[in-house]
Design an enzyme around this catalytic site. Structure first.
Site, short mmCIF file in Angstrom:
data_model
loop_
_atom_site.label_atom_id
_atom_site.label_comp_id
_atom_site.label_asym_id
_atom_site.label_seq_id
_atom_site.Cartn_x
_atom_site.Cartn_y
_atom_site.Cartn_z
NE ARG A 100 -8.07 0.75 2.78
CZ ARG A 100 -8.78 1.52 1.94
NH1 ARG A 100 -8.27 2.63 1.47
NH2 ARG A 100 -9.99 1.16 1.56
CG HIS A 109 -8.86 5.70 4.61
ND1 HIS A 109 -7.54 5.75 4.23
CD2 HIS A 109 -9.10 6.85 5.31
CE1 HIS A 109 -6.99 6.88 4.67
NE2 HIS A 109 -7.92 7.56 5.32
CE1 TYR A 166 -12.32 1.93 -1.39
CE2 TYR A 166 -14.00 3.29 -0.34
CZ TYR A 166 -12.82 2.60 -0.28
OH TYR A 166 -12.12 2.54 0.91
C1 LIG Z 1 -2.28 17.04 2.36
C2 LIG Z 1 -3.45 16.13 2.57
N1 LIG Z 1 -4.41 16.03 1.64
C3 LIG Z 1 -5.46 15.21 1.82
C4 LIG Z 1 -5.58 14.49 2.98
C5 LIG Z 1 -6.80 13.58 3.19
N2 LIG Z 1 -6.37 12.18 3.17
C6 LIG Z 1 -6.17 11.50 4.31
S1 LIG Z 1 -5.65 9.94 4.04
C7 LIG Z 1 -5.72 10.15 2.37
C8 LIG Z 1 -5.35 9.01 1.45
C9 LIG Z 1 -3.90 8.68 1.53
O1 LIG Z 1 -3.61 7.53 0.81
P1 LIG Z 1 -2.18 6.88 0.80
O2 LIG Z 1 -1.12 7.92 0.75
O3 LIG Z 1 -2.17 5.87 -0.26
O4 LIG Z 1 -2.05 6.21 2.24
P2 LIG Z 1 -2.94 5.09 2.95
O5 LIG Z 1 -4.05 5.81 3.68
O6 LIG Z 1 -3.44 4.16 1.91
O7 LIG Z 1 -2.01 4.44 3.91
C10 LIG Z 1 -6.15 11.43 2.04
C11 LIG Z 1 -6.33 11.93 0.67
C12 LIG Z 1 -4.56 14.62 3.94
N3 LIG Z 1 -4.56 13.93 5.09
N4 LIG Z 1 -3.50 15.44 3.72
#
Ligand SMILES: Cc1ncc(C[n+]2csc(CCOP(=O)(O)OP(=O)(O)O)c2C)c(N)n1
Length: 372
Positions: free
Chosen positions: A269, A273, A282
């Site tokens: 990435r 985010h 971080y």
């Molecule tokens: C069930 C749930 N828990 C927490 C969140 C908060 N949240 C949004 S994005 C994220 C990180 C997700 O990371 P990843 O699966 O690696 O996907 P990326 O954003 O890197 O594409 C979190 C914890 C959420 N959207 N849904």
């Protein structure tokens, strides 16, 4: 005979059937040099040239959407900058009869599937659930709750199989989502019912601020399929050629009735985010720099230029096509929309619950008072 002896390992050893390659499959390296692979073939040059044009448009969409956030036209944009090869490969390997189940980060994949870019970004503008009709291009609404879409994807695949339809479902998720219970339930159900799903993890090394090392100690995310009997494979997530080969093979196996497949793409990435995140809190820039060198567009450009397949005219044409999409995005998202607040209550239940009816009536009453 003991109960356990009824379990037999299908043809081939467990290692052969389920274990991913030791290294992510890479057919074109970061310098644009091709490498032979014992299992996977280089896609045709013309296929890769078509993919190149899509990568250029995908990058342009990411950049334009970022600008639209800064201009207040989008509420938020989780960019797939640097992950465009994953985005494009995920749809290039699908047929018109297949389904895509995307997350909030997969805008480029959705557009690559043929959905109108403005309709795609309506959700992220923040005034409507989803701007596109999921049935038109067989693309589920973008899921924000992590991994929930994987269960829905399995349901669609299972239903299609029961109906005898020739449908494969491509279910996208991130590395962080593989820690969710829904991910594991989806894999288990899909394996038991041999649902034709390809689970495609874009491992971009971060779940917001949580690095992969704090997410899991599994040897790779593709290994997570083993416990469920789901074969796993790994690909370089910045190599369109390797991704097309691995994902294409996974789709073919799922279509042939071999059950679900798990593919992990190793990518990064490059940006924060979302616009609401400050990645400098971080991670160091020094960590990001080598990944810029592994850019998916750069390496494909070098490879195809070396082959003589991509000349200046073709590159300019790709840029012009991308600019057209960006122009349409700017124009479309500059339009003022006046969403009807009553739409909040639509598309929730076939028959609204008494509470929702009460809340809708309350809102209508409040709005009527405002108008007086
Ligand atoms: C069930 C749930 N828990 C927490 C969140 C908060 N949240 C949004 S994005 C994220 C990180 C997700 O990371 P990843 O699966 O690696 O996907 P990326 O954003 O890197 O594409 C979190 C914890 C959420 N959207 N849904």
């Amino acid at each position: 005979m003991s109960e356990r002896s009824e379990f037999t390992v299908e043809s081939g050893s467990v290692e052969q059937r389920l274990l991913p390659s030791a290294e992510p499959v890479r057919l074109i390296d970061q310098h644009g040099v091709a490498h032979e692979h014992p299992q996977y073939e280089m896609p045709a040059a013309q296929t890769l040239a078509g993919g190149y044009a899509q990568l250029v448009t995908g990058r342009r969409i990411n950049d334009q959407a970022g600008a639209l956030v800064r201009q207040g036209r989008l509420a938020v944009y989780p960019s797939s900058h640097g992950q465009e090869a994953c985005q494009i490969a995920a749809t290039m390997v699908l047929g018109a009869q297949d389904w895509l189940f995307p997350t909030y980060r997969d805008t480029v994949s959705i557009v690559s599937r043929g959905v109108d870019p403005i309709e795609t970004l309506t959700l992220l503008r923040g005034d409507w659930h989803s701007g596109y009709d999921p049935y038109e291009h067989k693309v589920a609404p973008q899921a924000t709750p992590l991994a929930t879409q994987l269960l829905h994807a399995v349901g669609v695949a299972h239903a299609a199989r029961l109906k005898g339809e020739d449908t494969v479902v491509m279910a996208l998720c991130g590395d962080g989502a593989t820690s969710e219970g829904d991910f594991h339930e989806a894999l288990n159900f899909a394996a038991v019912f041999r649902a034709p799903v390809v689970f495609f993890i874009q491992n971009n090394e971060y779940a917001i601020s949580v690095p992969l090392s704090k997410q899991t100690v599994a040897p790779s995310l593709a290994h997570k399929g083993i416990g469920y009997g789901v074969p796993g494979e790994r690909a370089d997530g910045n190599d369109l050629a390797g991704l097309l080969a691995v994902l294409g093979s996974a789709v073919a196996k799922a279509r042939a009735g071999e059950g679900p497949q798990l593919v992990e793409a190793h990518t990064y990435r490059v940006q924060a985010h979302t616009n609401a995140d400050d990645a400098s809190k971080y991670r160091d820039d020094a960590e990001v720099t080598p990944w810029l060198e592994r850019d998916p567009i750069k390496r494909l450009d070098a490879y195809l230029t070396g082959l003589g397949v991509l000349d200046d005219e073709a590159k300019q044409e790709a840029t012009r096509a991308a600019e057209k999409v960006a122009d349409a995005l700017r124009e479309g998202l500059m339009q003022e929309v006046q969403p009807d607040p009553a739409e909040l209550f639509e598309h929730l239940y076939t028959t609204p619950t008494p509470q929702l009816r009460e809340q809708a009536a309350f809102l209508a009453d409040e709005l009527a008072r405002e108008e007086v």
